[in-house]
Enzyme design. Structure first.
Site, PDB file in Angstrom:
ATOM      1  N   GLU A 101      -1.179  -7.558  -8.905  1.00 31.29           N
ATOM      2  CA  GLU A 101      -1.993  -7.221  -7.732  1.00 31.29           C
ATOM      3  C   GLU A 101      -3.033  -8.292  -7.375  1.00 31.29           C
ATOM      4  O   GLU A 101      -3.689  -8.847  -8.250  1.00 31.29           O
ATOM      5  CB  GLU A 101      -2.713  -5.897  -7.998  1.00 31.29           C
ATOM      6  CG  GLU A 101      -3.417  -5.308  -6.790  1.00 31.29           C
ATOM      7  CD  GLU A 101      -3.528  -3.805  -6.910  1.00 31.29           C
ATOM      8  OE1 GLU A 101      -2.558  -3.104  -6.566  1.00 31.29           O
ATOM      9  OE2 GLU A 101      -4.579  -3.326  -7.360  1.00 31.29           O
ATOM     10  N   LYS A 127      -0.701  -2.471  -0.497  1.00 28.16           N
ATOM     11  CA  LYS A 127      -1.458  -1.486  -1.257  1.00 28.16           C
ATOM     12  C   LYS A 127      -2.622  -1.061  -0.396  1.00 28.16           C
ATOM     13  O   LYS A 127      -3.535  -1.836  -0.138  1.00 28.16           O
ATOM     14  CB  LYS A 127      -1.933  -2.135  -2.561  1.00 28.16           C
ATOM     15  CG  LYS A 127      -2.502  -1.174  -3.552  1.00 28.16           C
ATOM     16  CD  LYS A 127      -1.395  -0.566  -4.367  1.00 28.16           C
ATOM     17  CE  LYS A 127      -1.846   0.312  -5.521  1.00 28.16           C
ATOM     18  NZ  LYS A 127      -3.211   0.438  -5.842  1.00 28.16           N
ATOM     19  N   GLU A 155       0.286   2.810 -13.502  1.00 25.92           N
ATOM     20  CA  GLU A 155      -0.702   2.115 -12.674  1.00 25.92           C
ATOM     21  C   GLU A 155      -2.119   2.274 -13.247  1.00 25.92           C
ATOM     22  O   GLU A 155      -2.494   3.365 -13.674  1.00 25.92           O
ATOM     23  CB  GLU A 155      -0.737   2.722 -11.263  1.00 25.92           C
ATOM     24  CG  GLU A 155       0.534   2.684 -10.481  1.00 25.92           C
ATOM     25  CD  GLU A 155       0.351   3.393  -9.140  1.00 25.92           C
ATOM     26  OE1 GLU A 155       1.351   3.883  -8.609  1.00 25.92           O
ATOM     27  OE2 GLU A 155      -0.799   3.494  -8.643  1.00 25.92           O
TER      28      GLU A 155
END
Ligand SMILES: O=C(O)c1ccccc1NCC(=O)[C@H](O)[C@H](O)COP(=O)(O)O
Length: 266
Positions: free
Chosen positions: A54, A116, A216
């Protein structure tokens, strides 16, 4: 009002501005110029852990994480380490992300991209595709069943995959009823922001084995990945640990391709 409610309220305000500048029909018209979506599923479902790495500058739970002046350089470093997909946070107020980050990474990196964000409207799904995303996040806690299904089906019609995020048993049942292929178990409680690594192990057995499970939040290193893989995860979504690591390529590489001792548990 929960943290999630507060984030979504801000997202809706920002969205209203974007939508009035570029109405949905005009946004949709742009889709014909966009290359078809890449499918992240083969890499995410393959044996051995996969990493969704990310691009994350800050967060409500931790504040400032990293400046990331060049998201392309970071995403390229993740790609060099063997990331299966890149997650780009596009929420601006709380996470310091943007659609410009997504577009820049799209232009430079050939891996599947996750937009996201806190997706609550059709507009955001179309926007994700228009800016080059291959995958969108739908947070079950933020959506009623009808909206969840509508956004899921729209994303699929546009050729994207959907990461359906759950936090508890009831949300997991809703994700399964939806037919979610990619189920993300978020260890971060979106009301308290506390991370509980035990949530994954509690919810994983509720998910049929033909779905791909993604762990996650709060993944701090190889030991956490090994634990989640042993509990049935195929992939991990990692933000903070990677953006703070001086060598994100090596960090992604170390977390990738790990298999459960004694074989896959599910
Ligand atoms: O990260 C937060 O503080 C947060 C707070 C409220 C809603 C969502 C939040 N994070 C979004 C994510 O799902 C994470 O960015 C992602 O799972 C990576 O987490 P981490 O590896 O812990 O940075």
């Amino acid at each position: 009002m929960t943290v999630l409610d507060d984030i979504v309220a801000g997202v809706r305000e920002d969205l209203a501005r974007r939508e009035s500048a570029l109405p949905l029909p005009e946004l949709r018209a742009r889709l014909s110029d966009v290359a078809p979506a890449l499918d992240p599923l083969p890499a995410l479902a393959a044996p051995g852990s996969s990493v969704i790495a990310e691009v994350k500058r800050r967060s409500p739970s931790k504040g400032h994480l990293a400046d990331i002046p060049d998201p392309v350089a970071l995403a390229s470093a993740y790609a060099a380490g063997g990331a299966a997909a890149i997650s780009v946070l596009t929420e601006e107020r709380r996470f310091g992300g943007s659609l410009a980050d997504l577009a820049a990474v799209r232009a430079a990196v050939d891996l599947p991209l996750l937009r996201k964000d806190f997706t609550v409207t059709d507009y955001q799904v179309v926007e994700a595709r228009a800016w080059g995303a291959d995958l969108v996040l739908l947070i079950v806690a933020a959506l009623d069943d009808d909206t969840l299904r509508r956004l899921h089906d729209l994303a699929r019609e546009l050729g994207m995959r959907v990461l359906v995020e759950v936090h508890d048993e009831a949300e997991t049942e809703r994700a399964i009823a939806l037919g979610a292929t990619l189920v993300g178990v978020n260890a971060r409680n979106l009301k308290t922001l506390a991370v509980d690594a035990d949530v994954f192990g509690r919810l994983a057995p509720l998910v049929p084995t033909d779905r791909v499970l993604v762990a996650e939040s709060g993944v701090g290193g190889v030991a956490d990945v090994e634990r989640y893989v042993a509990e049935g995860a195929r992939a991990v979504l990692v933000g903070e640990t990677l953006v703070k690591d001086g060598d994100p390529t090596a960090a992604v590489r170390a977390m990738s391709g790990l298999v459960a001792a004694g074989g896959a548990p599910r």
